[in-house]
Each structure stands twice: as structure tokens, then as C-alpha cells.
Write an enzyme that holds these catalytic residues in place. Structure first.
Site, PDB file in Angstrom:
ATOM      1  N   ALA A   1      -4.146  14.792   5.206  1.00  0.00           N
ATOM      2  CA  ALA A   1      -3.894  13.568   5.980  1.00  0.00           C
ATOM      3  C   ALA A   1      -2.830  12.739   5.299  1.00  0.00           C
ATOM      4  CB  ALA A   1      -5.184  12.765   6.075  1.00  0.00           C
TER       5      ALA A   1
ATOM      6  N   LYS B   1      -9.214  -0.421  -6.098  1.00  0.00           N
ATOM      7  CA  LYS B   1      -9.246   0.276  -4.815  1.00  0.00           C
ATOM      8  C   LYS B   1     -10.594   0.957  -4.585  1.00  0.00           C
ATOM      9  CE  LYS B   1      -7.804   1.913  -0.985  1.00  0.00           C
ATOM     10  NZ  LYS B   1      -6.651   2.690  -0.589  1.00  0.00           N
TER      11      LYS B   1
ATOM     12  N   HIS C   1       0.871  -1.200   0.000  1.00  0.00           N
ATOM     13  CA  HIS C   1       0.000   0.000   0.000  1.00  0.00           C
ATOM     14  C   HIS C   1       0.893   1.230   0.000  1.00  0.00           C
ATOM     15  CE1 HIS C   1      -3.797   2.201   1.451  1.00  0.00           C
ATOM     16  NE2 HIS C   1      -2.873   3.122   1.221  1.00  0.00           N
TER      17      HIS C   1
ATOM     18  N   HIS D   1       1.568   5.374  -1.727  1.00  0.00           N
ATOM     19  CA  HIS D   1       1.219   6.544  -2.543  1.00  0.00           C
ATOM     20  C   HIS D   1       2.499   7.120  -3.138  1.00  0.00           C
ATOM     21  CE1 HIS D   1      -2.898   6.628  -0.964  1.00  0.00           C
ATOM     22  NE2 HIS D   1      -2.333   6.187   0.146  1.00  0.00           N
TER      23      HIS D   1
ATOM     24  N   HIS E   1      -4.672  -0.561   5.692  1.00  0.00           N
ATOM     25  CA  HIS E   1      -4.201   0.220   6.846  1.00  0.00           C
ATOM     26  C   HIS E   1      -5.132   0.089   8.059  1.00  0.00           C
ATOM     27  CE1 HIS E   1      -7.044   3.053   5.110  1.00  0.00           C
ATOM     28  NE2 HIS E   1      -6.193   3.612   4.283  1.00  0.00           N
TER      29      HIS E   1
ATOM     30  N   ARG F   1       2.292   9.450  -5.805  1.00  0.00           N
ATOM     31  CA  ARG F   1       1.979  10.748  -6.439  1.00  0.00           C
ATOM     32  C   ARG F   1       2.467  10.763  -7.886  1.00  0.00           C
ATOM     33  NH1 ARG F   1      -1.247  10.697  -2.176  1.00  0.00           N
ATOM     34  NH2 ARG F   1      -0.426  11.675  -0.298  1.00  0.00           N
TER      35      ARG F   1
ATOM     36  N   ASP G   1       1.455   2.644   3.521  1.00  0.00           N
ATOM     37  CA  ASP G   1       0.595   3.816   3.343  1.00  0.00           C
ATOM     38  C   ASP G   1       1.413   5.101   3.428  1.00  0.00           C
ATOM     39  OD1 ASP G   1      -1.671   5.299   2.817  1.00  0.00           O
ATOM     40  OD2 ASP G   1      -2.415   5.241   4.868  1.00  0.00           O
TER      41      ASP G   1
ATOM     42  N   HIS H   1     -10.462   1.143   1.608  1.00  0.00           N
ATOM     43  CA  HIS H   1     -10.275   2.138   2.669  1.00  0.00           C
ATOM     44  C   HIS H   1     -11.514   1.984   3.546  1.00  0.00           C
ATOM     45  CE1 HIS H   1      -8.920   6.037   4.448  1.00  0.00           C
ATOM     46  NE2 HIS H   1     -10.141   5.909   4.929  1.00  0.00           N
TER      47      HIS H   1
HETATM   48  C1  NCD Z   1      -3.640   8.985   1.979  1.00  0.00           C
HETATM   49  C2  NCD Z   1      -3.176  10.005   0.956  1.00  0.00           C
HETATM   50  O1  NCD Z   1      -2.656  11.057   1.351  1.00  0.00           O
HETATM   51  O2  NCD Z   1      -3.276   9.752  -0.251  1.00  0.00           O
HETATM   52  N1  NCD Z   1      -3.678   9.618   3.269  1.00  0.00           N
HETATM   53  C3  NCD Z   1      -3.670   9.019   4.475  1.00  0.00           C
HETATM   54  O3  NCD Z   1      -3.789   9.706   5.492  1.00  0.00           O
HETATM   55  N2  NCD Z   1      -3.512   7.720   4.596  1.00  0.00           N
HETATM   56  C4  NCD Z   1      -4.966   8.432   1.565  1.00  0.00           C
HETATM   57  C5  NCD Z   1      -5.364   7.148   2.257  1.00  0.00           C
HETATM   58  O4  NCD Z   1      -4.633   6.157   2.221  1.00  0.00           O
HETATM   59  O5  NCD Z   1      -6.440   7.090   2.841  1.00  0.00           O
HETATM   60 ZN    ZN Z   2      -3.257   5.095   1.547  1.00  0.00          ZN
HETATM   61 ZN    ZN Z   3      -6.828   4.981   2.812  1.00  0.00          ZN
END
Ligand code: NCD
Ligand code: ZN
Ligand code: ZN
Length: 347
Positions: free
Chosen positions: A263, A99, A13, A15, A174, A17, A247, A136
Site C-alpha cells: 500500500a 506515531k 507526513h 515516508h 491522512h 525509507r 503521505d 494512523h
Molecule cells: C504507508 C507506507 O507505505 O509506509 N502506506 C500507505 O499506504 N499510506 C503507511 C501508512 O502511512 O499507513
Molecule cells: Zn503514511
Molecule cells: Zn498511515
């Protein structure tokens, strides 16, 4: 034990970007992990196989030469995703999961699903292809206390989906609560969960330690200590339903230090060191390899990695900030120490 050699792990998991931000963060992951499940919550989201192919190529183009890394792509489920999209995704060979974000639950989730009942044809197709549904798992009902949103999601939605689609592979992403860990441990085969390093190491006091701490704010939000302990117990249990998903969710410093801050915690810079700390505190370093390197590929029915990484016990200080395109980001443990370090001598 002063050094730890593990089968090269994967991050289930992540991100990454896009653009300059992608180029800034990708090497941190590729140094440690052979593969990662790449989240599709870009703006606009990765909705089609064509979107995923283009994003995958941008990731490969952003890789520093000599770092082998395989991005495992995902599609962002919307109210308009069709069963055909799922079959097309399976046939692509590079899309590995779909997802689900409840509309409005988290960063870039406004195109998410408004009603799970609308997804029945897609869930049928997922069952038939064997491709996992990544969830999620939080309700968005503003009347539900933010600390209860995961537990309520399980009660209101997940139990029913898991029963109604008995062959559907589901990853509760998560997990942050004892209820999440317990649901997964007790559920039927084909239901797993990812656990982040930050939810193993921090409880909700971190958000308010001496003042408001935007860099400890993520979703699902950190929970109380008893929940952290339940997550540690699940991670070190050896149960193959639990596996590593950082995450890691980078945001520019100024977008977190704001009236309405984003977040997400950035942990990719020292992900394996942070997991090693959590497992070591629990006296379970011997369980780290299963959690980080075996359970994930087994769940996704992908081969386990053949190469290794090595972690050394060495206290080092995480930089106060890291470059992030035109901006900077504040990584987890910024200006503080971490007890393990990835050895450059990968095998
Ligand atoms: C994640 C994000 O910033 O893309 N943020 C987070 O707080 N985990 C999105 C997510 O995984 O829910
Ligand atoms: Zn995430
Ligand atoms: Zn998430």
C-alpha cells in the site's frame, strides 16, 4: 493566474525509507519543502531517540549539497514505549512527534500498539510535553469493512482518547472520509488532520479503472466521491486544523505489481503541483498557502518558513517510472500530465 508564489511549505507526513531508496526520493521532497515529519515505519522501526538520531543523520547525509532541508523526526509507539522515552524525545530537540500505528494496520506496522489502553502513561507524558500524537486512524478488526475502518476507529477509540486526555495534541493522519473531516472540525482545540494530495484528487474508482490498478492502492484506501468532496471542502476551508501531509509512500514497482501488493502512492515528485491542481479545481488557490505553509507550523508550534517557492502553470508529463535504488517506482500520474510545475528559481 499563471504563476503562484508561496511561503515554502512543509510536508507533515512523509515516508523517506532508508539507504538507496532514501537517496532516490529525498531530493524530490527537499526541492519543494523546507521540513517534513518523517515517518518511523522502517524495518526495524525508529523506536528510540538514538534510532531517530541515527536515521536523521542518514537523511542529512543523503541530501544533495545546497538543498536546505530539516527532517523532523518521530518515534514509533510500541506496547513498550515508556513515559521516560517521551521526556527523552522532547529533550532531544529533533524528535517532534510520536506515531501510533494499530498493530497490523499498514506497511511495517507489526510492532505497533496492540491495545490503546496500554498507552495511558505515554499519553500523559505527551500531554505534559506538548508533543503531538500522530495516529494512523483505522481499526484492524477484520470484521469491519475496509471502507469503514477510519469511521469506526473514530467511534471506538479516538473520541475516548481525545476526551480522556484533554490536553493531548492529536493529528489524525491522512484523513479519507467525511467522518474524519467532521470529527476534526468539530473537535476541541489541539486536534488536527493531515490531508494527502491523492485523497483530494482521486476516489475509489481509480483502483478499478479499466482493471486492477495497484498504483492507486494505499491505506487508508481511497473512498467514494462524496468523501473526496468532503476532504476538498476541509482542505480549502481555511480552518487551521487541516494541513498538508503528502503521505508519499514509495514502494518498488515489483512489490506493488504483485499477488499481495504493498500500500502506498508516491507523490513527492510533484506534490505541490498536485495540491495546486486540487485547490484550483475547487476555485481556492488563494487557500493553498495557509494549508501548505502556515497551519502545520502553527499546530506544531514551529516558526513559519521565511523563504518561498514558485509554481508555474505548465503542462508536463510525469515519467512512466523513476529510479528507486536497484529497482524503479511508478509515481502518481505516471505517463500522464500535471498542470503545474515547480519553478527552479526558488526565492
Ligand atoms: C504507508 C507506507 O507505505 O509506509 N502506506 C500507505 O499506504 N499510506 C503507511 C501508512 O502511512 O499507513
Ligand atoms: Zn503514511
Ligand atoms: Zn498511515
Amino acid at each position: 493566474m499563471d504563476s503562484l508564489t508561496l511561503t515554502r511549505p512543509d510536508d507533515w507526513h512523509l515516508h523517506l525509507r532508508d539507504g538507496d531508496a532514501l537517496r532516490a526520493v529525498l531530493p524530490d521532497t527537499a526541492r519543494q519543502f523546507a521540513r517534513a515529519i518523517v515517518m518511523p515505519n522502517l524495518r526495524p522501526p525508529v523506536r528510540s531517540v538514538a534510532d531517530a538520531a541515527a536515521y536523521r543523520q542518514r537523511i542529512l547525509d543523503a541530501l544533495p549539497p545546497g538543498l536546505p532541508f530539516e527532517p523532523l523526526m518521530t518515534l514509533y509507539l510500541t506496547d513498550n514505549t515508556s513515559a521516560d522515552d517521551i521526556h527523552h524525545a522532547r529533550a532531544s530537540g529533533f524528535v517532534h512527534a510520536v506515531k501510533y500505528y494499530p498493530a497490523g494496520a499498514t506497511t511495517n506496522s507489526d510492532s505497533g500498539v496492540t491495545d490503546l489502553q496500554r498507552c495511558e502513561a505515554v499519553f500523559d507524558a505527551l500531554q505534559d510535553t506538548g508533543m503531538p500524537l500522530l495516529m494512523h486512524g483505522e481499526v484492524t478488526d477484520p470484521n469491519v469493512d475496509i471502507f469503514d475502518r477510519e469511521a469506526v476507529f473514530i467511534e471506538r477509540h479516538l473520541l475516548r482518547v481525545a476526551e480522556q486526555f484533554p490536553r493531548l495534541k492529536i493529528v489524525l493522519e491522512h484523513i479519507t472520509t467525511a467522518q474524519g473531516a467532521q470529527f476534526v472540525a468539530q473537535s476541541r482545540e489541539g486536534i488536527g488532520a493531515t490531508i494527502t494530495a491523492h485523497h483530494l484528487l482521486l476516489n475509489r474508482n481509480a483502483i478499478f479503472a479499466g482493471g486492477l490498478r495497484p498504483h492507486a492502492y494505499c491505506l487508508p484506501v481511497l473512498k467514494r466521491e462524496t468523501h473526496r468532496q468532503a476532504l476538498v471542502a476541509a482542505a480549502i476551508s481555511g480552518n487551521p486544523k487541516f494541513f498538508l501531509g503528502t503521505d508519499s509512500a514509495p514502494h518498488a514497482r515489483h512489490t506493488k505489481e504483485a499477488d499481495c501488493g504493498c500500500a502506498g502512492l508516491y507523490t513527492a515528485h510533484s506534490a505541490m503541483a498536485l495540491y495546486a491542481e486540487a485547490f484550483e479545481h475547487a476555485g481556492a488557490l488563494h487557500r493553498l498557502e495557509g494549508f501548505a505553509s502556515f497551519h502545520g507550523p502553527d499546530f506544531y508550534r514551529l516558526p513559519r518558513n521565511q523563504t518561498q517557492i514558485c509554481l508555474q502553470r505548465e503542462v508536463w508529463t510525469v515519467p512512466a517510472e523513476l529510479p528507486f535504488g536497484e529497482a524503479t517506482l511508478v509515481p502518481m500520474r505516471a505517463g500522464e500530465s500535471v498542470a503545474w510545475r515547480l519553478s527552479p528559481a526558488a526565492v
